[in-house]
Enzyme design. Structure first.
Site, PDB file in Angstrom:
ATOM      1  N   ARG A   1       8.516  57.212  50.234  1.00 19.98           N
ATOM      2  CA  ARG A   1      10.351  57.970  49.926  1.00 19.98           C
ATOM      3  C   ARG A   1      11.096  56.642  50.041  1.00 19.98           C
ATOM      4  NH1 ARG A   1       7.783  62.315  53.111  1.00 19.98           N
ATOM      5  NH2 ARG A   1       8.310  62.091  55.026  1.00 19.98           N
TER       6      ARG A   1
ATOM      7  N   PHE B   1       5.567  69.686  43.829  1.00 17.82           N
ATOM      8  CA  PHE B   1       5.279  69.195  45.089  1.00 17.82           C
ATOM      9  C   PHE B   1       5.735  69.258  46.211  1.00 17.82           C
ATOM     10  CE2 PHE B   1       2.092  68.662  41.940  1.00 17.82           C
ATOM     11  CZ  PHE B   1       1.172  69.477  42.114  1.00 17.82           C
TER      12      PHE B   1
ATOM     13  N   ASP C   1       7.843  73.302  43.861  1.00 14.15           N
ATOM     14  CA  ASP C   1       6.511  73.643  44.280  1.00 14.15           C
ATOM     15  C   ASP C   1       6.526  75.430  44.911  1.00 14.15           C
ATOM     16  OD1 ASP C   1       5.851  72.060  47.690  1.00 14.15           O
ATOM     17  OD2 ASP C   1       5.546  74.074  47.565  1.00 14.15           O
ATOM     18  N   SER C   2       5.388  75.458  44.891  1.00 17.91           N
ATOM     19  CA  SER C   2       4.613  76.554  45.035  1.00 17.91           C
ATOM     20  C   SER C   2       5.095  77.633  46.064  1.00 17.91           C
ATOM     21  CB  SER C   2       3.028  77.074  44.331  1.00 17.91           C
ATOM     22  OG  SER C   2       2.734  76.513  45.120  1.00 17.91           O
TER      23      SER C   2
ATOM     24  N   ASP D   1       2.923  64.716  44.087  1.00 15.70           N
ATOM     25  CA  ASP D   1       2.624  64.474  45.192  1.00 15.70           C
ATOM     26  C   ASP D   1       1.435  65.553  46.290  1.00 15.70           C
ATOM     27  OD1 ASP D   1       1.083  63.932  47.635  1.00 15.70           O
ATOM     28  OD2 ASP D   1       3.306  64.047  49.127  1.00 15.70           O
TER      29      ASP D   1
ATOM     30  N   CYS E   1      -4.043  62.388  48.448  1.00 14.29           N
ATOM     31  CA  CYS E   1      -4.291  62.240  49.780  1.00 14.29           C
ATOM     32  C   CYS E   1      -5.792  63.539  49.887  1.00 14.29           C
ATOM     33  CB  CYS E   1      -3.016  62.901  50.173  1.00 14.29           C
ATOM     34  SG  CYS E   1      -3.266  64.764  50.030  1.00 14.29           S
TER      35      CYS E   1
END
Ligand code: SAH
Length: 395
Positions: free
Chosen positions: A214, A230, A252-253, A299, A339
């Site tokens: 970040r 995300f 984002d969902s 991400d 990830c």
């Protein structure tokens, strides 16, 4: 001390343990001399009766998680020592030695010699997450060790293993406070403020592992139109605004995540006019953006939780990255991550390669990213290096 059950390995199956790999797979076991309960400490021997290690026993593919090698024992002071060493490391190499950062991973499983145990620190609160029954059964010792750490401000311990421990009839695992009363907190990361809800939030409440990435993004944000896909609690978005982005969109969902990202932008930049957040599916959103952005962050959550779904996961990374590369402005910058522990660095790179080739863009690698210093990886346990990232220049 109670005598521990002895487990004997098949001939030749002692090699990985001698090389300090912290797991014994069930297929390596020749004989179990007794009947260990899940989570018991057991002693591991080679087939010539040499003691190799002591660890937590569990049914399943990973049968033993190593806590001590050779003649070392797991005695009363074990927890205090290991967790104490993890705390010392964070003070030595960071970020616990910084005034502008009050959030970090205090214990990183195998990387701190404590397989199955994660402890994240949120400015006075420790969130403990167990991935093995042995760690769960040692909860009281772990709690006592945490409360005994010198110089660590601690008013709350939250236990959050409801989704990470295997289900068993013998015990019920609840996410709950085991010390103190707080379920939310405010943390600072490189001077940016975030509100963290360990009860409702994903993982232990915050994606601490993206801290350095970040910070790097901040340096690329000036004058750019940023799309944070995300976005969860808006971590990358906050850094992008601080870095001087022209506009920042978070996607984002989860509605809860989108609200959280708005809240975190607001608390750092009251009256910020350049940030908007959308609760929608990432793939749908990417279909429609048409050259609007020149900095995109991808991400996604772990696409592959297990090896047997690896191919689907790689397809997922390819599809997602291809879409972003087709849509990003010429000369744009793409921060892309995986990830999934089951996806290797090489496999991730391959799927990005195919995405770039299909998108027909010239792509150069500017940075190769991974997890930060408070997520150490044992050299003997490369599986512990789960976070992979690339910063790409898409011409
Ligand atoms: N970048 C974040 C962490 C991302 S975690 C940070 O720095 O904090 C992954 C996020 O993806 C979660 O918040 C989850 O809600 C979201 N997500 C999962 N599937 C999604 C989808 N199909 N579209 C959009 N968001 C999704």
């Amino acid at each position: 001390m109670k005598e521990l059950v002895k487990i004997i390995l098949k001939s030749g199956k002692d090699q990985s343990l001698r090389r300090r790999h912290p797991w014994v797979f069930s297929g390596a076991i020749k004989k179990i001399l007794g009947q260990p309960a899940e989570g018991d400490l057991v002693e591991v021997y080679d087939n010539k009766d040499e003691k190799l290690a002591t660890g937590h026993y569990q049914e399943g593919s990973i049968a033993i998680r190593m806590l001590a090698l050779g003649e070392e024992t797991v005695g009363d002071d074990f927890w205090e020592k290991r967790i104490g060493a993890a705390w010392e490391l964070r003070k030595e190499v960071g970020p616990a030695n910084r005034k502008d950062t009050t959030v970090f991973r205090l214990v990183n499983g195998e990387g701190d010699g404590l397989p199955g145990l994660i402890i994240d620190y949120y400015n006075g609160a420790a969130v403990v997450q167990m991935h093995s029954i042995g760690m769960f059964r040692n909860m009281e010792q772990i709690k006592a060790a945490l409360l005994g750490l010198k110089g660590l401000k601690l008013d709350t311990i939250f236990h959050k293993s409801g989704n990470t421990l295997p289900k068993r009839d013998q015990f019920e695992v609840k996410d709950e406070l085991i010390y103190g009363e707080r379920e939310v907190g405010e943390v600072t990361e490189y001077g940016n403020n975030f509100s963290v809800n360990w009860l409702r939030g994903q993982k232990t409440g915050f994606f601490i592992d993206q801290r350095e990435n970040r910070k790097l993004l901040e340096q690329y944000s000036k004058g750019r139109s940023v799309l944070n896909m995300f976005s969860f609690s808006g971590g990358f978005s906050v850094y992008a605004v601080r870095g001087g982005a022209k506009l920042v969109h978070s996607v984002d969902s989860s509605k809860h995540a989108v609200d959280l990202s708005r809240q975190n932008i607001e608390s750092n930049f009251p009256d910020c006019k350049i940030h908007e957040a959308f609760a929608t599916d990432a793939f749908d959103y990417l279909q429609k953006i048409e050259n609007k952005y020149d900095l995109i962050i991808l991400d996604p959550p772990a696409f592959a939780k297990h090896r047997n779904v690896l191919n689907n996961a790689l397809q997922g990374y390819k599809r997602l990255n291809q879409k972003a590369m087709e849509q990003i402005k010429p000369g744009g910058i793409l921060f892309t991550f995986s990830c999934s522990q089951a996806v290797s660095k090489e496999n991730f790179r391959k799927s990005i390669f195919v995405a770039a080739a299909n998108a027909g863009r010239n792509v150069r690698v500017l940075h190769q990213l991974t997890q930060p210093v408070d997520h150490p990886v044992s050299l003997y346990h490369p599986e512990g290096e789960y976070l992979k990232g690339l910063v790409l220049k898409v011409d």
